[in-house]
Design a protein around this motif. Sequence first.
Motif, PDB file in Angstrom:
ATOM      1  N   PRO A 173       0.370  -1.291  -0.069  1.00  0.00           N
ATOM      2  CA  PRO A 173      -0.123  -0.364   0.528  1.00  0.00           C
ATOM      3  C   PRO A 173       0.938   1.000   0.159  1.00  0.00           C
ATOM      4  O   PRO A 173       0.414   2.701  -0.420  1.00  0.00           O
ATOM      5  N   ALA A 174       2.010   1.066   0.606  1.00  0.00           N
ATOM      6  CA  ALA A 174       2.901   2.329   0.513  1.00  0.00           C
ATOM      7  C   ALA A 174       3.536   3.040  -0.976  1.00  0.00           C
ATOM      8  O   ALA A 174       3.543   3.669  -0.803  1.00  0.00           O
ATOM      9  N   VAL A 175       4.050   1.808  -1.296  1.00  0.00           N
ATOM     10  CA  VAL A 175       3.933   1.734  -2.823  1.00  0.00           C
ATOM     11  C   VAL A 175       3.166   2.793  -3.495  1.00  0.00           C
ATOM     12  O   VAL A 175       3.416   3.994  -4.441  1.00  0.00           O
ATOM     13  N   VAL A 176       2.003   2.103  -3.363  1.00  0.00           N
ATOM     14  CA  VAL A 176       0.667   2.723  -4.727  1.00  0.00           C
ATOM     15  C   VAL A 176       0.659   4.433  -3.952  1.00  0.00           C
ATOM     16  O   VAL A 176      -0.018   5.201  -4.672  1.00  0.00           O
ATOM     17  N   LEU A 177       0.299   4.430  -2.276  1.00  0.00           N
ATOM     18  CA  LEU A 177       0.518   6.091  -1.939  1.00  0.00           C
ATOM     19  C   LEU A 177       1.424   6.737  -2.589  1.00  0.00           C
ATOM     20  O   LEU A 177       0.540   8.395  -2.382  1.00  0.00           O
ATOM     21  N   PHE A 178       2.817   6.836  -2.017  1.00  0.00           N
ATOM     22  CA  PHE A 178       3.603   7.151  -2.563  1.00  0.00           C
ATOM     23  C   PHE A 178       3.640   7.663  -4.190  1.00  0.00           C
ATOM     24  O   PHE A 178       3.899   9.191  -4.719  1.00  0.00           O
ATOM     25  N   ALA A 179       3.595   6.816  -5.041  1.00  0.00           N
ATOM     26  CA  ALA A 179       2.856   6.325  -6.528  1.00  0.00           C
ATOM     27  C   ALA A 179       2.004   7.957  -6.941  1.00  0.00           C
ATOM     28  O   ALA A 179       1.831   8.773  -6.972  1.00  0.00           O
ATOM     29  N   LEU A 180       1.086   7.972  -6.103  1.00  0.00           N
ATOM     30  CA  LEU A 180      -0.538   8.420  -5.717  1.00  0.00           C
ATOM     31  C   LEU A 180       0.054  10.313  -5.116  1.00  0.00           C
ATOM     32  O   LEU A 180       0.007  11.135  -5.877  1.00  0.00           O
TER      33      LEU A 180
END
Length: 498
Positions: free
Chosen positions: A123-130
């Motif tokens: 989830p952190a990867v997705v949120l940093f990309a977002l």
Amino acid sequence: MSSQDILESVSTLASYNVLLQVMFRVLTFLLNAFTLRFVSKELIGVVNVRLTLLYSTLVFLSREAFRRACLSGQSGKNHSWRTVINLLWMTVPLGVLWAVLLSCVWLWLLEVPDAHTVPYYSPAVVLFALSGVQELLAEPLWVLAQAHMFVRLKVVAESLAMIAKCSITVVLVVFSREWGLYIFSAAHLVYTGILGLCYAVYFIHFLGSKEAARNSFPLRRVKDLLPRRQYGEPLVDRNLARLTWSFFKQSFLKQILTEGERYVMTFLNVLSFGDQGVYDIVNNLGSMVARFIFLPIEESFYIFFAKVLERGRDVKSQKQEEVAIVAEVLECLLKLVLVIGLIITVFGYAYSHLALDIYGGSLLSSGSGPSLLQCYSCYVLLLAVNGVTECFVFAVMSQEEVDNLLYIHQYFQLSRWKPLRGLLPSPPILLALGVSGVVTAVSEAFFCCDSGFLLRLVHIGVGAICLLGVLVAVLLTETKLVQFVSTQLLPRFRKKRT
């Protein structure tokens, strides 16, 4: 605006940027020192190396080329702001594309951290990309603000965003540390969200106001900030788009050179996540001056060079009085960053061990940490010269010259100005630096760093005396540089306080 007015505005921008970077680095410095006592170094390593690399790669490859092209001297002169705005909005779909591609790489091709040590990685990867895509939504507004010298807007927006990010991180680390990477992901989302919100609120109130009309601002309504085709004009200017493409190709190489060590650690797994965390702390300490001073100067004076000189025209075809101002400013900037870089290189060698020991104790000062910081102190000198020379050449090169990588001495070789003389410090400064290097090295051998607090103070005192001697040599021999700093940078602070 005249070249002198642009120089004054850019000097103000550079001064504020330096203050802003100092505040950011100090807050980050204190935040890292605080979080080290509450979370594992493995978690710090994943956040500060791998996830930050994802974010920086995404935003850099999505916007850097557009910034360079749209802040050039051609924008707003040979191109309408309508086509510039349309081109800038292309950063958003490009950012979405990079977000998807990089997220797939970070999730499926790279080693996944242990879920017990570093929870909630996916989830952190997705949120940093977002968060990267969210920041790109404000890119047209950022370029408009930079091009029209809205200095206070950047200062206020980034200050509020950074304060909010640090506050959320501290609260969650203390009270909800079991959230793991969610803590840093949420803080980063808040940072980019507040940043974009500040720019949006400002322009919503500014457009259509009396101040905008008085300053002949090119956009009148809020909907002018959105992409649309204007009758009789192309959607985007092809020449500006081609220039952006040239900068885009350059941005790959620049990103690799800038973040090379992080890519090596991320893709080759040469260090554990814990060691990556330690390395990142050392790297942040070593790059503090580069981010405090060199980066703000590069960003601000790129605008000056781009606005005063016309891109793609040789020195004989430019207005000679403006070339004279540019050459003098470039020479002084080179001399300024060179002197600062030399001071960091000389004193960094003798005080790396002490700095790491004070900041992180034996965790950082034992092992290879001091050697890494000493090497980085030498690297700072290269960063100093590269940043200023790069901002000049990227501001004046045509598309073909960007592709061929011409150099500054070729640009000025047919003129009477030689700004590269700024890379030659005076002999008294070199002598003072040489003596300081020897004296501080001897002081470190005798007084630092395992002989008690009082001897550490003696070592610090020796360094302070040597630094004072170097500064006296600068004041006595580099009168042109001293005059540039005192007339173009320092008055910006005094005027704001009075």
